[in-house]
Design an enzyme around this catalytic site. Structure first.
Site, short mmCIF file in Angstrom:
data_model
loop_
_atom_site.label_atom_id
_atom_site.label_comp_id
_atom_site.label_asym_id
_atom_site.label_seq_id
_atom_site.Cartn_x
_atom_site.Cartn_y
_atom_site.Cartn_z
N LYS A 1 0.83 -1.22 0.00
CA LYS A 1 0.00 0.00 0.00
C LYS A 1 0.87 1.26 0.00
O LYS A 1 0.49 2.29 -0.59
CB LYS A 1 -0.96 0.01 1.19
CG LYS A 1 -2.33 -0.55 0.87
CD LYS A 1 -2.42 -2.05 0.85
CE LYS A 1 -2.43 -2.72 -0.47
NZ LYS A 1 -2.44 -4.19 -0.38
N HIS B 1 -24.15 14.90 1.60
CA HIS B 1 -23.93 15.30 0.21
C HIS B 1 -22.89 16.41 0.17
O HIS B 1 -22.94 17.32 0.99
CB HIS B 1 -25.23 15.82 -0.40
CG HIS B 1 -25.05 16.34 -1.79
ND1 HIS B 1 -24.90 15.51 -2.87
CD2 HIS B 1 -24.96 17.62 -2.26
CE1 HIS B 1 -24.74 16.25 -3.96
NE2 HIS B 1 -24.77 17.53 -3.62
P1 FAD Z 1 1.69 -14.01 8.44
O1 FAD Z 1 1.44 -12.57 8.31
O2 FAD Z 1 2.27 -14.74 7.28
O3 FAD Z 1 2.63 -14.18 9.70
C1 FAD Z 1 3.11 -15.40 10.14
C2 FAD Z 1 4.35 -15.18 10.97
O4 FAD Z 1 4.69 -16.40 11.60
C3 FAD Z 1 5.56 -14.77 10.15
O5 FAD Z 1 6.25 -13.74 10.82
C4 FAD Z 1 6.41 -16.04 10.11
O6 FAD Z 1 7.80 -15.78 10.00
C5 FAD Z 1 6.08 -16.63 11.46
N1 FAD Z 1 6.29 -18.08 11.56
C6 FAD Z 1 5.83 -19.05 10.73
N2 FAD Z 1 6.15 -20.28 11.21
C7 FAD Z 1 6.83 -20.06 12.35
C8 FAD Z 1 7.42 -20.92 13.31
N3 FAD Z 1 7.35 -22.24 13.20
N4 FAD Z 1 8.05 -20.37 14.36
C9 FAD Z 1 8.13 -19.02 14.51
N5 FAD Z 1 7.57 -18.16 13.64
C10 FAD Z 1 6.93 -18.68 12.59
N6 FAD Z 1 -4.15 -9.01 3.17
C11 FAD Z 1 -5.07 -8.06 3.41
O7 FAD Z 1 -6.00 -8.28 4.18
N7 FAD Z 1 -4.99 -6.83 2.80
C12 FAD Z 1 -4.01 -6.54 1.94
O8 FAD Z 1 -3.95 -5.43 1.41
C13 FAD Z 1 -3.03 -7.52 1.67
N8 FAD Z 1 -2.00 -7.26 0.82
C14 FAD Z 1 -1.04 -8.21 0.63
C15 FAD Z 1 0.01 -7.91 -0.24
C16 FAD Z 1 1.01 -8.83 -0.46
C17 FAD Z 1 2.13 -8.50 -1.40
C18 FAD Z 1 0.98 -10.08 0.23
C19 FAD Z 1 2.07 -11.09 0.04
C20 FAD Z 1 -0.07 -10.39 1.09
C21 FAD Z 1 -1.09 -9.45 1.29
N9 FAD Z 1 -2.16 -9.71 2.13
C22 FAD Z 1 -3.13 -8.77 2.33
C23 FAD Z 1 -2.30 -11.00 2.84
C24 FAD Z 1 -1.86 -10.85 4.29
O9 FAD Z 1 -0.52 -10.41 4.32
C25 FAD Z 1 -2.01 -12.16 5.02
O10 FAD Z 1 -3.36 -12.61 4.89
C26 FAD Z 1 -1.68 -12.04 6.49
O11 FAD Z 1 -0.37 -11.56 6.67
C27 FAD Z 1 -1.83 -13.38 7.19
O12 FAD Z 1 -1.58 -13.23 8.54
P2 FAD Z 1 -1.04 -14.43 9.43
O13 FAD Z 1 -0.89 -13.88 10.81
O14 FAD Z 1 -1.90 -15.62 9.23
O15 FAD Z 1 0.39 -14.82 8.85
#
Ligand code: FAD
Ligand code: AMP
Length: 479
Positions: free
Chosen positions: A58, A451
């Site tokens: 963004k 509006h």
């Molecule tokens: P993640 O954000 O992937 O975080 C997981 C974390 O866990 C990471 O830090 C990882 O290193 C850590 N981890 C994993 N396994 C282990 C382990 N065994 N031990 C310790 N740490 C571990 N979503 C939106 O809603 N809006 C958007 O505008 C949007 N834009 C995006 C743009 C891009 C380019 C990308 C790639 C994704 C985008 N997304 C967007 C998707 C969004 O980033 C994800 O849906 C979101 O980050 C998922 O959150 P999460 O907490 O499940 O996992």
């Protein structure tokens, strides 16, 4: 002796860090383990979303939109500028600063709430024990009453286009090019491919998107997707549907990308190639085999509607479980699980989770599409309103797109709202609130909107459901 916690969270993306903070707010002794190393080579909280996802994309979309405006749209407003130049290094530095400010903000929130941050890899062992391997290799074990798995997801890699440092890149690489590619290929015209393709097109690249599917944006409402395709093509994004990439060859001057469609096989030569073909859950090495954690055939952790896994007191949330891979979906699951652990009643309404694509125009929707209702044989009414008829959109000089409200034919309850147009990432919240409250299109029609605002277009689209829109000729005649 191993340390004892009420809750240990693995992963500090928007799923995990929000879960950890909510647990701490509820008085639970909480630790959060995360292995991410940020742009400055230091451990960073926030996961994909803050480091290489929602936020940096963004930031670049915003910066590149300013660049495009000053070059192409300000003239219409009577503003001309000379000597406009692109300082890409500054644009990237700004993006990196936005990211590091926000990730440090999460560290501050952890401190303020008493969440312990363990830097390294977490692995679930039997009986809610979690092994931590720190970045320096040091091992420790944490014991918990409850464990929340929030490991997130990573970009899918395909054999047809193996990553090659700085040339064939995933979305993270595409957020850090040090030069504007003259010709840029993108494999996959999904949300990420379109957003990143838009950034680089605005900054001057010729962008070709190769999409294997014959249809465009299959999850969106077809009418909106059709309008989006028209707009993106008009802007110069070269979107080729039904084009499956089969192999790539690195040459002196770039990458030769082979693809096939219904008519034949082709080669497209580009300077850089972004592989944006989807994301897969980070579940490899997450749990010891003895735990018996149930995964599906794609590697997603199996959970019920309250995010409970097949193991007692082990929950899983975010991108690593079923449902849309969206930051806000993971965060709400984090809150729900924390509250369930604290003994509260908590649930999520998965039917109203909004989806947004931050291109220009933006695309946003909540609820069901018209094609899904048709397929289910349900009777419905539709009202649409074009931004071309909105005074505010006209005043802004940004009036492409429309609002579409779909309501149940019998009850008039709003079933879906689909928008393509400027700022609809903000407008969609109105749809979500209306649907969450069980509003009818009549409720929206009876609400007073200020509006001139873009929001009035939601009002008019709701009026149009019943043939009563004021600022367009109505096809349906109200009795
Ligand atoms: P993640 O954000 O992937 O975080 C997981 C974390 O866990 C990471 O830090 C990882 O290193 C850590 N981890 C994993 N396994 C282990 C382990 N065994 N031990 C310790 N740490 C571990 N979503 C939106 O809603 N809006 C958007 O505008 C949007 N834009 C995006 C743009 C891009 C380019 C990308 C790639 C994704 C985008 N997304 C967007 C998707 C969004 O980033 C994800 O849906 C979101 O980050 C998922 O959150 P999460 O907490 O499940 O996992
Ligand atoms: P999303 O899942 O929204 O990120 O979109 C990824 C897109 O990449 C999907 O629409 C896929 O059809 C597309 N895709 C996957 N593999 C290929 C391929 N080899 N060539 C072209 N497009 C692909």
């Amino acid at each position: 002796m191993s340390k004892q916690y009420d809750v240990v969270v693995i992963g500090a993306g928007p799923g995990g860090y929000v879960a950890a903070i909510r647990c701490a707010q509820l008085g639970l002794k909480t630790a959060c383990i995360d292995k991410w190393i940020g742009v400055d080579n230091r451990p960073a909280l926030g996961g994909t979303c803050l480091n290489v996802g929602c936020i940096p994309s963004k930031a670049l979309l915003e910066s590149s939109a300013h660049y495009e405006d000053i070059n192409h749209t300000f003239g219409e407003h009577g503003i001309t500028a000379s000597g406009v130049a692109l300082d890409l290094a500054q644009m990237m530095a700004r993006k990196d600063k936005v990211v590091s400010d926000l990730t440090q903000g999460i560290a501050g929130l952890f401190k303020a709430n008493g969440v312990e941050w363990h830097q390294g890899h977490g692995k679930l062992l039997p009986k809610q024990q979690v092994a931590v391997t720190a970045h320096d290799g040091k091992q420790s074990v944490l014991e918990a009453t409850h464990v929340i798995l929030a490991p997130g997801s990573s970009s899918v890699e395909i054999a047809a286009a193996p990553l090659a440092e700085g040339v064939i890149v995933d979305s993270s690489g595409a957020l850090a090019f040090d030069k504007v590619p003259q010709r840029l290929g993108v494999i996959g015209a999904g949300v990420i491919g379109l957003e990143l393709g838009s950034v680089w097109r605005r900054l001057g690249s010729e962008v070709v998107l190769l999409e294997a599917q014959g249809s465009f944006l299959g999850a969106a409402d077809e009418q909106i997707a059709k309008e989006a395709l028209r707009q993106f093509k008009y802007q110069g994004l070269d979107i080729r549907l039904g084009a499956r990439v089969t192999s790539c060859e690195m040459g002196e001057t770039g990458v030769a990308v082979q693809y096939q469609d219904a008519e034949g096989e082709y080669t497209e030569t580009v300077d850089k190639l972004i592989v944006a073909v989807g994301r897969r859950p980070n579940t490899e090495g997450l749990a010891a085999d003895e735990v018996g954690l149930l995964l599906d055939e794609w590697g997603f952790i199996h959970v019920n509607e309250q995010c409970r896994t097949n193991q007692p007191s082990v929950y899983a949330i975010g991108d690593a479980v079923r449902g849309p891979m969206l930051a806000h979906k993971g965060s709400e699951e984090g809150v729900m699980v924390a509250e369930v652990i604290a003994g509260q009643k908590a649930e999520i309404n998965y039917d109203t989770i909004p989806s947004v694509i931050y291109t220009h125009p933006e695309i946003a929707w909540a609820g069901v599409t018209e094609q899904a209702l048709k397929a289910a044989g349900r009777d419905y009414n539709v009202g649409t309103f074009p931004f071309a008829a909105s005074g505010r959109a006209r005043a802004a000089g940004d009036s492409s797109g429309m609002v579409k409200v779909i309501a149940d034919a019998v009850t008039d309850r709003v079933l879906g709202i689909h928008i393509i147009g400027a700022h609809c990432s903000e407008l969609i919240a109105q749809a979500v609130i209306a649907m969450e409250m069980g509003a009818s299109s009549e409720d929206l029609a009876m609400t007073v909107f200020a509006h001139p605002t873009l929001s009035e277009s939601i009002h008019e689209a709701a009026l149009a459901v019943d043939g009563r829109a004021i600022h367009i000729p109505n096809r349906k005649k109200r009795q």
